[in-house]
Design a protein around this motif. Structure first.
Motif, short mmCIF file in Angstrom:
data_model
loop_
_atom_site.label_atom_id
_atom_site.label_comp_id
_atom_site.label_asym_id
_atom_site.label_seq_id
_atom_site.Cartn_x
_atom_site.Cartn_y
_atom_site.Cartn_z
N ALA A 69 49.24 103.05 55.10
CA ALA A 69 50.53 102.95 55.88
C ALA A 69 51.45 104.06 54.98
CB ALA A 69 51.06 101.78 55.58
N GLN B 297 57.39 94.25 57.64
CA GLN B 297 56.18 94.36 58.55
C GLN B 297 54.95 94.89 57.97
OE1 GLN B 297 55.78 93.21 61.67
NE2 GLN B 297 53.74 94.66 61.60
N TYR C 73 51.31 93.74 58.18
CA TYR C 73 50.19 94.34 58.54
C TYR C 73 48.87 94.42 57.64
CZ TYR C 73 47.67 98.98 57.49
OH TYR C 73 46.67 99.75 57.35
N LYS C 74 49.40 94.41 56.03
CA LYS C 74 48.35 94.30 55.23
C LYS C 74 47.81 92.95 55.09
CE LYS C 74 49.66 92.67 51.52
NZ LYS C 74 50.41 91.63 50.41
N ASN D 194 47.58 90.95 57.53
CA ASN D 194 46.66 90.86 58.96
C ASN D 194 45.16 91.51 58.60
OD1 ASN D 194 48.69 89.55 60.35
ND2 ASN D 194 49.24 91.41 61.28
#
Ligand code: NAI
Length: 462
Positions: free
Chosen positions: A56, A83, A87-88, A90
Motif C-alpha cells: 500500500a 482503511q 485492508y491489511k 482483510n
C-alpha cells in the motif's frame, strides 16, 4: 481420546505445511493452535500483514513520485490509515481462512488451545489429552527483549504493535537495522513519519553481502531514513504518548538520546517454547533456547521432533516450511531433506534485497578463488521504464569451475528474481548455464542473465 500418527504443535508456516504434507502422505494428523486463527506469526502478525502495508505504501510512493512523469495527473492519494489497516486485516483473514480450508480438505484436525507435552506420545490441549506416535514442536519464535526496554505495544512496540498503531507517528525510532526494522521503518517513512534507525553494528542488515549493504543504505537514505550506526541502545523511557531512547556510540562511548512518538524494537527474535513442558520431559535445549535436533529433526526424546524458528538456523518462514515437508516425508518413511546451502533471504523494501548462498566476505574468509559477475539495473530497459533502475545483480561463481556459489540482488522484484538462481544452484549449475538460457525481453530477469554473462565473456548492455 483420539489417536494420531502425528500431532504438530503450532500452525505457522512450519507447522501447517508439515501437517498438510503428513496428511497427504497418509498419516492421521492433528495440529494444535491456541490463536483464534491458523497461520502463526507469519500470517497473523508478520510476513503477510507487513507485505500488505509495504504494498500500500509503495503505491502511495509511486503516486507521489512517478505518476506525474507518466502523464498521470491529479491529486496524490491521501492516507486513510484506518482503511489501510482494514485492508491489511482483510488480507490476513483471506490467508488464515485459506489454511483452515486446506486443513479441512486434507482432513487435519485443528485442536484448539495451547498444547503441552506431559509425556512422550501425549499432547495435552486444555483438559484433553491426545495420543500421537509422533509429536512435532513447531512453536516458532517471539520477540527477543532488550535490557532496559519494556515493550508496551503502544508507544514502545515490537513488529506486532507496529502493524496496528493507532495513528501514523510523527517521529519513529527503530532499534535494529535488520529485516523487521527496515521493512517497517520504510512503511512509516513513506506514510510521512521521521524515521531514525539506531543500529549496534557499523553496517545495516548483518550477514548481507557488503556491497549490497552499502548500496542498500544509500538508497534508504535517499528515501529519507536516517541511520545512527555503531550505537548500542541503553534503554527507553516511555510515557503514555512519548519515549526517549538513549544510546551509546561505540567509537567514543558518548551517550546520546532521541525523542520519539513510537519506538520499534527490532533487535531479533528468540525461540518460543514456553509452556510445552520441555524441562520436565528432559528435551535438550541450547543456551539460546533452541530445541536441539539431529539431521532428521529428532530431539533427544524418542517420538518428539522440532522444526522452524524453534530450532537452529535462519528464522525464515520458508526454511520452516521446507523443514516441515522434509520431516513429514521422514515420518512417512521417505527421505526428506533440506539443502541449507540454498535458502534464499529476502527483504521486501523497495528496492527489494535478495540473496542466496555465499557472500563475497564469506568466500574471502574461506580463501576460495571466485569471480564476480555484476550487472546494474540501469542497463535493463524494463527497469528504466518502471522507475526501478536502482541496484544490481551480482553472481559469485567458482573461478575454476564456474559453478554458482552465491547471488545477491538489490533491485526490482529481487525476491522473485533470486529463484532462478536458487534452482540453478540446486542443479549445481555453472554461471554459463544461466547465461546460455534464453530470457524473455523485456524483463527484469534479463539482469540475472547479464550478471551470469558477466562471469564469462561479458554482459551485452553495459
Ligand atoms: P535481525 O536479527 O534481522 O536484526 C536485528 C538487528 O538489531 C541487528 O542488526 C542487531 O545488530 C541490532 N541490535 C541488536 N541489539 C541492539 C542494540 N542494543 N542497539 C542497537 N541495535 C541492536 O532481527 P529482526 O529484524 O528483529 O528480525 C527477527 C527475525 O525475523 C530475523 O531472523 C529475520 O530474518 C526474521 N524476519 C524475516 C523477514 C523476511 O524474511 N523478510 C521479515 C521479518 C522478520
Amino acid at each position: 481420546m483420539a489417536q494420531y500418527d502425528v500431532i504438530i504443535i503450532g500452525s505457522g508456516p512450519g507447522g501447517y505445511v508439515c501437517a498438510i504434507r503428513c496428511a497427504q502422505l497418509g498419516l492421521k494428523t492433528a495440529c494444535v493452535e491456541g490463536r483464534e486463527t491458523l497461520g502463526g506469526t507469519c500470517l497473523n502478525v508478520g510476513c503477510i500483514p507487513s507485505k500488505a502495508l509495504l504494498h500500500a505504501t509503495h503505491m502511495l510512493h509511486e503516486a507521489e513520485e512517478n505518476f506525474a512523469e507518466m502523464g498521470l495527473k491529479g491529486k496524490s492519494p491521501s492516507v486513510d490509515w484506518k482503511q489501510m489497516l482494514t485492508y491489511k486485516d482483510n488480507v490476513i483473514g483471506q490467508n488464515t481462512q485459506g489454511i483452515e480450508f486446506l486443513f479441512k480438505k486434507n482432513k487435519i484436525d485443528w485442536l484448539k488451545g495451547w498444547g503441552s507435552i506431559p509425556e512422550a506420545g501425549k499432547v495435552k490441549v486444555g483438559e484433553e489429552v491426545h495420543e500421537a506416535k509422533n509429536i512435532v514442536i513447531a512453536t516458532g519464535s517471539d520477540v527477543a527483549s532488550l535490557p532496559g526496554v519494556e515493550i508496551d505495544e503502544k508507544v514502545v512496540v515490537s513488529s506486532t504493535g507496529a502493524l496496528a498503531l493507532g495513528k501514523v507517528p510523527k517521529k519513529m525510532v527503530v532499534i535494529g537495522a535488520g529485516v523487521i526494522g527496515l521493512e517497517l521503518g520504510s512503511v512509516y517513512k513513506r506514510l510521512g513519519a521521521e524515521v531514525t534507525v539506531v543500529e549496534y553494528l557499523d553496517a545495516i542488515t548483518p550477514g548481507q553481502d557488503g556491497e549490497v549493504q552499502k548500496v542498500f543504505q544509500r538508497l534508504l537514505k535517499k528515501q529519507g531514513l536516517d541511520f545512527i550506526l555503531g550505537a548500542a541502545v541503553q534503554g527507553v523511557e516511555a510515557t503514555k504518548t512519548k519515549a526517549k531512547v538513549t544510546y551509546k556510540l561505540k567509537k567514543d562511548d558518548s551517550e546520546h538520546s532521541l525523542d520519539a512518538d513510537t519506538v520499534l524494537v527490532a533487535t531479533g527474535r528468540k525461540p518460543y517454547t514456553d509452556g510445552l513442558g520441555l524441562d520436565a520431559l528432559g528435551v535438550a535445549v541450547s543456551p539460546r533456547g533452541q530445541v536441539k535436533t539431529d539431521g532428521h529433526y529428532a530431539t533427544n526424546i524418542k517420538g518428539i521432533y522440532a522444526i522452524g524458528d524453534a530450532i537452529d538456523g535462519p528464522m525464515l518462514a520458508h526454511k520452516a516450511e521446507d523443514e516441515g515437508m522434509a520431516l513429514a516425508e521422514i515420518l512417512a518413511g521417505q527421505a526428506g531433506h533440506v539443502n541449507y546451502g540454498v535458502i534464499p533471504g529476502v527483504i521486501y523494501t523497495h528496492p527489494e534485497v535478495a540473496s542466496v548462498g555465499k557472500t563475497e566476505e564469506q568466500l574471502k574468509d574461506e580463501g576460495r578463488a571466485y569471480k564476480v559477475g555484476k550487472f546494474n539495473f540501469m542497463g535493463n530497459g524494463r527497469a528504466k521504464a518502471n522507475f526501478a533502475a536502482d541496484g544490481f545483480v551480482k553472481i559469485l561463481a567458482d573461478q575454476a569451475t564456474d559453478r554458482i556459489l552465491g547471488a545477491h540482488i538489490i533491485g526490482p522484484m529481487a525476491g522473485d528474481l533470486i529463484h532462478e538462481i536458487c534452482v540453478a544452484m540446486e542443479f549445481g549449475a555453472a554461471a554459463e548455464d544461466l547465461a546460455r538460457t534464453c530470457h524473455a525481453h523485456p524483463t527484469y530477469s534479463e539482469a540475472v542473465r547479464e550478471a551470469a554473462l558477466a562471469c564469462g565473456d561479458g554482459p551485452i548492455h553495459s
